[in-house]
Scaffold this active site. Structure first.
Site, PDB file in Angstrom:
ATOM      1  CG  HIS A   4      -6.865   5.796   4.501  1.00 25.71           C
ATOM      2  ND1 HIS A   4      -6.062   5.285   3.512  1.00 25.71           N
ATOM      3  CD2 HIS A   4      -6.051   6.448   5.352  1.00 25.71           C
ATOM      4  CE1 HIS A   4      -4.811   5.635   3.753  1.00 25.71           C
ATOM      5  NE2 HIS A   4      -4.776   6.345   4.866  1.00 25.71           N
ATOM      6  CB  CYS A  37     -10.086   4.951  -0.464  1.00 28.36           C
ATOM      7  SG  CYS A  37      -8.633   5.663   0.320  1.00 28.36           S
ATOM      8  CB  CYS A  40      -2.813   1.092  -2.817  1.00 22.78           C
ATOM      9  SG  CYS A  40      -2.983   2.824  -3.211  1.00 22.78           S
ATOM     10  CG  ASP A  79      -1.823   1.215   1.280  1.00 28.31           C
ATOM     11  OD1 ASP A  79      -2.481   1.465   0.261  1.00 28.31           O
ATOM     12  OD2 ASP A  79      -1.853   1.924   2.295  1.00 28.31           O
ATOM     13  CB  SER A  80       0.216   4.746  -0.805  1.00 31.63           C
ATOM     14  OG  SER A  80      -1.022   4.795  -0.139  1.00 31.63           O
ATOM     15  CD  GLU A 130      -2.683   8.661   6.624  1.00 29.65           C
ATOM     16  OE1 GLU A 130      -1.729   9.407   6.865  1.00 29.65           O
ATOM     17  OE2 GLU A 130      -2.617   7.701   5.832  1.00 29.65           O
TER      18      GLU A 130
HETATM   19  N1  DGL Z   1      -4.006   3.803  -0.285  1.00 21.73           N
HETATM   20  C1  DGL Z   1      -4.667   4.829  -1.057  1.00 21.73           C
HETATM   21  C2  DGL Z   1      -5.890   4.226  -1.768  1.00 21.73           C
HETATM   22  O1  DGL Z   1      -6.435   3.227  -1.359  1.00 21.73           O
HETATM   23  C3  DGL Z   1      -5.078   6.011  -0.212  1.00 21.73           C
HETATM   24  C4  DGL Z   1      -3.917   6.838   0.274  1.00 21.73           C
HETATM   25  C5  DGL Z   1      -3.111   7.451  -0.819  1.00 21.73           C
HETATM   26  O2  DGL Z   1      -3.586   8.388  -1.513  1.00 21.73           O
HETATM   27  O3  DGL Z   1      -1.995   7.001  -1.048  1.00 21.73           O
HETATM   28  O4  DGL Z   1      -6.308   4.743  -2.782  1.00 21.73           O
END
Ligand code: DGL
Length: 286
Positions: A196, A194, A77, A14-15, A162
């Site tokens: 989150h 997403c 992600c 993930d990012s 976050e």
């Molecule tokens: N992990 C990213 C997503 O699911 C969200 C956070 C980011 O923008 O990196 O799209």
């Protein structure tokens, strides 16, 4: 049906820390599986970056996990799944699993008792890059051309989540600002596109009311994995083996260890720092 097993870990990237929602869903569904989690905390966010950049990052993340000997890769992600995966998932020897196709399946599945023949109205929320890619729109159209899809990028959700403002007046206000038109349009299903967003699912459910079914992409991932095991695309870990979870991050983000511990349970979670040249070095083959 095969009796073969594979003790190698499942890679998840993930990012940053949002993919922990996916790691938790996978761990809860398959507690016997070892996991190798890479959070690219040095380069987060991905959701504001172009498809070209996100694809380059994804290749490096996948190469890193492959060097750690994983048997499959989960792109937790949504931005990667939407903007990068269609072009690269076939380039690898191990399955690379994204969330968009299974998310579309889950969104179109009808609840018991739901009237047939009624055209569906599906809301999709995600980062700017996910929404801009229109990946969910296309995936839904392929399955159900008559379904209507309403999209909305919600870039402020990630920082609010976050910040830990999961049930906060400000977050409620931002939800109202972004999603009042979608609610007025009368969607029947909402895809949380997403990593989150599962953390504010209760708040969103509250806002949309009981008539809107929420598709949580973390759970969708666990379902996708279940299917891959069933079809023999991935072999399960041997029973009785020790399941380990290794965490790697590309920058020392102070909250990662606390969040991983809160999320995944257990005492002290071991998080290793990946040197930036280590991440990029592995992608030289590309
Ligand atoms: N992990 C990213 C997503 O699911 C969200 C956070 C980011 O923008 O990196 O799209």
């Amino acid at each position: 049906v095969t009796n073969s097993t594979d003790a190698r870990a499942i890679g998840i990237f993930d990012s940053g820390l949002g993919g922990l929602t996916v790691a938790r869903a996978v761990r809860d569904a398959f507690p016997g599986e070892s996991l190798c989690y890479l959070g690219d905390t040095a380069r987060v966010p991905y959701g504001t970056k172009s498809a070209t950049t996100v694809t380059a990052y994804a290749r490096e993340d996948i190469a890193f996990l492959l060097r750690h000997g994983v048997k499959a890769v989960i792109a937790a992600c949504n931005t990667v799944s939407a903007a990068a995966l269609p072009g690269l998932a076939d380039d690898y020897d191990v399955p690379v699993i994204g969330v968009v196709e299974k998310g579309a399946d889950a969104a179109l599945a009808r609840d018991e008792g739901q009237a047939d023949g009624h055209p569906r109205k599906i809301g999709v929320i995600g980062t700017e890059t996910t929404v801009g890619s229109e990946a969910y729109v296309r995936a839904i159209a392929r399955r159900s051309p008559e379904a209507q899809v309403l999209q909305k990028a919600c870039p402020l959700f990630v920082p609010l989540i976050e910040e830990g403002w999961l049930d906060h007046a400000v977050t409620r206000e931002v939800v109202r600002e972004y999603l009042t038109p979608m609610r007025a349009d009368g969607i029947d299903t909402l895809i949380l596109g997403c990593t989150h967003y599962p953390l504010i699912a209760p708040l969103l459910a509250d806002f949309f009311g009981p008539g809107v079914r929420i598709v949580d992409s973390a759970r969708v991932m666990a379902i996708a994995l279940e299917r891959a095991f069933r079809k023999g695309v991935i072999l399960p870990a041997p029973t009785g083996g020790e399941a380990r979870i290794n965490y790697f991050v590309t920058d020392r983000y102070h909250r990662f260890r606390d969040l991983a511990t809160a999320f995944m349970g257990g005492d002290c979670i071991d998080v290793q720092l990946v040197a930036s040249d280590e991440l990029v070095a592995g992608s030289v083959a590309w």
